[in-house]
Motif scaffolding. Structure first.
Motif, PDB file in Angstrom:
ATOM      1  N   TRP A 186     -67.002 125.743 -32.632  1.00 12.59           N
ATOM      2  CA  TRP A 186     -65.974 126.727 -32.987  1.00 12.59           C
ATOM      3  C   TRP A 186     -64.577 126.210 -32.632  1.00 12.59           C
ATOM      4  O   TRP A 186     -63.644 126.276 -33.435  1.00 12.59           O
ATOM      5  CB  TRP A 186     -66.262 128.045 -32.267  1.00 12.59           C
ATOM      6  N   LYS A 187     -64.431 125.664 -31.396  1.00 14.21           N
ATOM      7  CA  LYS A 187     -63.126 125.169 -30.954  1.00 14.21           C
ATOM      8  C   LYS A 187     -62.686 123.946 -31.751  1.00 14.21           C
ATOM      9  O   LYS A 187     -61.528 123.862 -32.189  1.00 14.21           O
ATOM     10  CB  LYS A 187     -63.180 124.814 -29.459  1.00 14.21           C
ATOM     11  N   SER A 236     -64.267 132.406 -41.288  1.00 17.18           N
ATOM     12  CA  SER A 236     -65.170 131.505 -40.564  1.00 17.18           C
ATOM     13  C   SER A 236     -66.592 131.675 -41.079  1.00 17.18           C
ATOM     14  O   SER A 236     -66.947 132.717 -41.636  1.00 17.18           O
ATOM     15  CB  SER A 236     -65.145 131.796 -39.054  1.00 17.18           C
ATOM     16  N   TYR A 237     -67.384 130.635 -40.854  1.00 15.61           N
ATOM     17  CA  TYR A 237     -68.805 130.717 -41.224  1.00 15.61           C
ATOM     18  C   TYR A 237     -69.604 129.896 -40.217  1.00 15.61           C
ATOM     19  O   TYR A 237     -69.182 128.811 -39.807  1.00 15.61           O
ATOM     20  CB  TYR A 237     -69.038 130.189 -42.636  1.00 15.61           C
ATOM     21  N   ILE A 238     -70.752 130.431 -39.810  1.00 14.46           N
ATOM     22  CA  ILE A 238     -71.626 129.752 -38.848  1.00 14.46           C
ATOM     23  C   ILE A 238     -73.017 129.601 -39.451  1.00 14.46           C
ATOM     24  O   ILE A 238     -73.557 130.545 -40.038  1.00 14.46           O
ATOM     25  CB  ILE A 238     -71.759 130.548 -37.534  1.00 14.46           C
ATOM     26  N   CYS A 252     -67.503 126.421 -39.868  1.00 15.68           N
ATOM     27  CA  CYS A 252     -66.428 126.137 -40.812  1.00 15.68           C
ATOM     28  C   CYS A 252     -65.326 127.175 -40.620  1.00 15.68           C
ATOM     29  O   CYS A 252     -65.595 128.374 -40.574  1.00 15.68           O
ATOM     30  CB  CYS A 252     -66.927 126.169 -42.252  1.00 15.68           C
ATOM     31  N   HIS A 253     -64.104 126.690 -40.458  1.00 14.98           N
ATOM     32  CA  HIS A 253     -62.939 127.570 -40.347  1.00 14.98           C
ATOM     33  C   HIS A 253     -62.019 127.371 -41.547  1.00 14.98           C
ATOM     34  O   HIS A 253     -61.864 126.256 -42.051  1.00 14.98           O
ATOM     35  CB  HIS A 253     -62.121 127.255 -39.087  1.00 14.98           C
ATOM     36  N   GLN A 254     -61.404 128.464 -41.964  1.00 16.42           N
ATOM     37  CA  GLN A 254     -60.267 128.424 -42.874  1.00 16.42           C
ATOM     38  C   GLN A 254     -59.048 128.832 -42.074  1.00 16.42           C
ATOM     39  O   GLN A 254     -58.929 129.980 -41.647  1.00 16.42           O
ATOM     40  CB  GLN A 254     -60.442 129.409 -44.042  1.00 16.42           C
ATOM     41  N   LEU A 255     -58.145 127.881 -41.853  1.00 16.52           N
ATOM     42  CA  LEU A 255     -56.941 128.152 -41.069  1.00 16.52           C
ATOM     43  C   LEU A 255     -55.751 128.208 -42.024  1.00 16.52           C
ATOM     44  O   LEU A 255     -55.601 127.337 -42.890  1.00 16.52           O
ATOM     45  CB  LEU A 255     -56.734 127.073 -40.021  1.00 16.52           C
ATOM     46  N   GLU A 256     -54.900 129.205 -41.834  1.00 12.87           N
ATOM     47  CA  GLU A 256     -53.769 129.410 -42.738  1.00 12.87           C
ATOM     48  C   GLU A 256     -52.462 129.443 -41.951  1.00 12.87           C
ATOM     49  O   GLU A 256     -52.406 129.960 -40.840  1.00 12.87           O
ATOM     50  CB  GLU A 256     -53.943 130.737 -43.487  1.00 12.87           C
TER      51      GLU A 256
END
Length: 259
Positions: A186-187, A236-238, A252-256
């Protein structure tokens, strides 16, 4: 003869079932389904942040570790991203234009992190696969009840599709990371997404410096002090998978960020 035919028919049925089971076993070993999770895990609402810790026999320690992680995550998303002139001779994050060197500086104030930590309030939580996931409110707000409902999320389009999406107003980065630790996955997915955005911002400044003159130089000097902050975890998705009999967490992260 009739008994022989029946025996062969029964044998084929059992052989087929065994083969089907082996195929099913092989397919399910590749990717394991995560139990239902609250919606806030997949889409963290504004003014809230997720913290994760390993499950512990001591609930207070478990919550405390998750709260500390949440504070650091939020602090880094609101860090100062500046591009400054750099005097040293070598660095991993240096830009060069003729004899002028620039460096991307990413900083997060310890005092700001402490302020965020003190403001955090646990509003919901879930325990899954040996981990504690907590949703912390930054502003003291309660989370909407609909976001507490658990469900199994379908694999989103952005999963394992690492890329930058650039629009006139925003930069969105998709980043997927695997680890045997859900905390690290996650981090690190967030860290790598921030780094990809930072590299893009470096290139923007570099292209402006290529044809530098006195006016451009002054403009760049002013822009280097501008803070590019307020990144937001958009989605996010795990999921988990088995590799050499070891469970791996894939996040997986989507950062904006607004430009």
């Amino acid at each position: 003869m009739r008994n022989a035919i029946i025996f062969v028919f029964v044998l084929l049925i059992f052989t087929g079932c065994a083969t089907h089971k082996e195929i099913y076993k092989h397919e399910t070993q590749d990717r394991l389904e995560i139990p239902p999770l609250p919606k806030w895990v997949y889409n963290t609402p504004d003014n809230f942040v997720v913290g994760i810790s390993q499950k512990s026999m001591n609930p207070d320690e478990m919550v405390e570790a998750a709260k500390q992680m949440a504070a650091v995550m939020e602090s880094r998303n609101n860090a100062s991203y500046t591009i400054e002139k750099y005097a040293a001779t070598s660095s991993d994050n240096i830009l060069k234009s003729n004899v002028t060197e620039f460096k991307l500086n990413v900083s997060s104030s310890p005092q700001k992190t402490k302020e965020i930590y003190n403001s955090l309030k646990l509003v919901d939580s879930v325990e899954v696969l040996g981990y504690f996931l907590g949703l912390f409110s930054i502003s003291g707000m309660e989370v909407d009840a609909t976001l507490k409902r658990s469900s199994i999320q379908r694999i989103p389009d952005y999963f394992e599709d690492d890329k930058l999406e650039i629009t006139n107003n925003t930069i969105i980065c998709n980043k997927t990371i695997s680890s045997s630790s859900l905390v690290l996955a996650w981090k690190n997915a967030a860290i790598e997404a921030r780094y990809e955005i930072a590299k893009y911002l470096e290139k923007e400044v570099q292209s402006a410096i290529i044809n530098t003159d006195e006016i451009t130089e002054k403009r760049i000097a002013l822009e280097t002090s501008e803070k590019l902050s307020h990144m937001r975890l958009k989605a996010s998705y795990i999921t988990t998978e088995l590799k050499d009999n070891l469970r791996l967490f894939k996040v997986c992260h989507q950062l904006e960020i607004v430009k």
